[in-house]
Design a protein around this motif. Structure first.
Motif, PDB file in Angstrom:
ATOM      1  N   LYS A 139      -7.696  -5.173  -5.034  1.00  0.00           N
ATOM      2  CA  LYS A 139      -6.952  -5.150  -6.287  1.00  0.00           C
ATOM      3  C   LYS A 139      -6.148  -3.861  -6.388  1.00  0.00           C
ATOM      4  O   LYS A 139      -6.394  -2.899  -5.654  1.00  0.00           O
ATOM      5  CB  LYS A 139      -7.896  -5.312  -7.473  1.00  0.00           C
ATOM      6  N   VAL A 140      -5.186  -3.856  -7.273  1.00  0.00           N
ATOM      7  CA  VAL A 140      -4.348  -2.675  -7.484  1.00  0.00           C
ATOM      8  C   VAL A 140      -5.250  -1.496  -7.843  1.00  0.00           C
ATOM      9  O   VAL A 140      -6.167  -1.615  -8.665  1.00  0.00           O
ATOM     10  CB  VAL A 140      -3.310  -2.940  -8.596  1.00  0.00           C
ATOM     11  N   VAL A 164       0.848  -1.192   0.000  1.00  0.00           N
ATOM     12  CA  VAL A 164       0.000   0.000   0.000  1.00  0.00           C
ATOM     13  C   VAL A 164       0.883   1.241   0.000  1.00  0.00           C
ATOM     14  O   VAL A 164       1.862   1.313   0.744  1.00  0.00           O
ATOM     15  CB  VAL A 164      -0.923   0.001   1.239  1.00  0.00           C
ATOM     16  N   GLU A 165       0.521   2.211  -0.824  1.00  0.00           N
ATOM     17  CA  GLU A 165       1.171   3.520  -0.783  1.00  0.00           C
ATOM     18  C   GLU A 165       0.315   4.404   0.120  1.00  0.00           C
ATOM     19  O   GLU A 165      -0.825   4.718  -0.225  1.00  0.00           O
ATOM     20  CB  GLU A 165       1.256   4.121  -2.181  1.00  0.00           C
ATOM     21  N   GLU A 187      -3.614  -8.942   3.972  1.00  0.00           N
ATOM     22  CA  GLU A 187      -4.913  -8.412   3.577  1.00  0.00           C
ATOM     23  C   GLU A 187      -5.844  -8.282   4.790  1.00  0.00           C
ATOM     24  O   GLU A 187      -6.664  -7.385   4.860  1.00  0.00           O
ATOM     25  CB  GLU A 187      -5.552  -9.297   2.513  1.00  0.00           C
ATOM     26  N   SER A 188      -5.682  -9.158   5.780  1.00  0.00           N
ATOM     27  CA  SER A 188      -6.541  -9.115   6.980  1.00  0.00           C
ATOM     28  C   SER A 188      -6.311  -7.843   7.815  1.00  0.00           C
ATOM     29  O   SER A 188      -7.150  -7.510   8.659  1.00  0.00           O
ATOM     30  CB  SER A 188      -6.330 -10.356   7.839  1.00  0.00           C
ATOM     31  N   ASP A 189      -5.206  -7.120   7.582  1.00  0.00           N
ATOM     32  CA  ASP A 189      -4.964  -5.854   8.280  1.00  0.00           C
ATOM     33  C   ASP A 189      -5.746  -4.704   7.658  1.00  0.00           C
ATOM     34  O   ASP A 189      -5.796  -3.613   8.208  1.00  0.00           O
ATOM     35  CB  ASP A 189      -3.475  -5.500   8.261  1.00  0.00           C
ATOM     36  N   ILE A 190      -6.352  -4.950   6.488  1.00  0.00           N
ATOM     37  CA  ILE A 190      -7.150  -3.925   5.808  1.00  0.00           C
ATOM     38  C   ILE A 190      -8.571  -4.016   6.333  1.00  0.00           C
ATOM     39  O   ILE A 190      -9.158  -5.086   6.366  1.00  0.00           O
ATOM     40  CB  ILE A 190      -7.083  -4.120   4.279  1.00  0.00           C
ATOM     41  N   ARG A 238      -4.961   5.500   5.560  1.00  0.00           N
ATOM     42  CA  ARG A 238      -5.603   5.318   4.271  1.00  0.00           C
ATOM     43  C   ARG A 238      -4.518   5.289   3.223  1.00  0.00           C
ATOM     44  O   ARG A 238      -3.478   5.952   3.365  1.00  0.00           O
ATOM     45  CB  ARG A 238      -6.550   6.492   4.040  1.00  0.00           C
ATOM     46  N   GLY A 239      -4.730   4.518   2.184  1.00  0.00           N
ATOM     47  CA  GLY A 239      -3.738   4.463   1.127  1.00  0.00           C
ATOM     48  C   GLY A 239      -4.280   3.760  -0.103  1.00  0.00           C
ATOM     49  O   GLY A 239      -5.432   3.323  -0.135  1.00  0.00           O
ATOM     50  N   THR A 240      -3.411   3.646  -1.111  1.00  0.00           N
ATOM     51  CA  THR A 240      -3.776   3.024  -2.372  1.00  0.00           C
ATOM     52  C   THR A 240      -2.988   1.738  -2.547  1.00  0.00           C
ATOM     53  O   THR A 240      -1.766   1.729  -2.366  1.00  0.00           O
ATOM     54  CB  THR A 240      -3.467   3.987  -3.541  1.00  0.00           C
ATOM     55  N   VAL A 241      -3.669   0.667  -2.913  1.00  0.00           N
ATOM     56  CA  VAL A 241      -3.024  -0.619  -3.155  1.00  0.00           C
ATOM     57  C   VAL A 241      -2.215  -0.517  -4.453  1.00  0.00           C
ATOM     58  O   VAL A 241      -2.748  -0.111  -5.485  1.00  0.00           O
ATOM     59  CB  VAL A 241      -4.070  -1.752  -3.264  1.00  0.00           C
ATOM     60  N   VAL A 242      -0.917  -0.869  -4.386  1.00  0.00           N
ATOM     61  CA  VAL A 242      -0.062  -0.811  -5.578  1.00  0.00           C
ATOM     62  C   VAL A 242       0.422  -2.180  -6.027  1.00  0.00           C
ATOM     63  O   VAL A 242       0.913  -2.321  -7.146  1.00  0.00           O
ATOM     64  CB  VAL A 242       1.138   0.150  -5.376  1.00  0.00           C
TER      65      VAL A 242
END
Length: 91
Positions: A57-58, A14-15, A84-87, A39-43
């Motif tokens: 997904k990205v 994540v960025e 992914e479980s941390d999201i 908060r961030g964006t999956v890269v």
């Protein structure tokens, strides 16, 4: 942007969104008092586990725990790698 790493299993890179520079009332926040973004964006995403495919997904914007993930510095940019479980949510 393609990263030079590929996460394994259910891990996600994540960025993080930039930390807030000002409060809602316009007060500038010094670097020492800035909150870590949650908060961030999956890269990048891993392939998932055998019976548990990765559901993000990205490009997804996600919310995650305050202390989630491990910090990475790749090509001068800061990223977090986490399970992914941390999201908590996709927004």
């Amino acid at each position: 942007m393609a990263l030079s790493i590929k996460p394994l299993a259910d891990r996600v890179v994540v960025e993080p969104a930039p930390a807030e520079e000002k409060t809602a009332s316009g007060i500038i926040i010094p670097d020492t008092a800035k909150e870590k973004p949650q908060r961030g964006t999956v890269v990048a995403v891993g392939a998932g586990k055998k019976d548990e495919p990765v559901t993000v997904k990205v490009g997804d914007t996600v919310l995650y725990g305050k202390y989630s993930g491990t910090e990475l510095n790749i090509d001068g940019k800061e990223y977090l790698i986490m399970r992914e479980s941390d999201i908590f949510a996709v927004i």
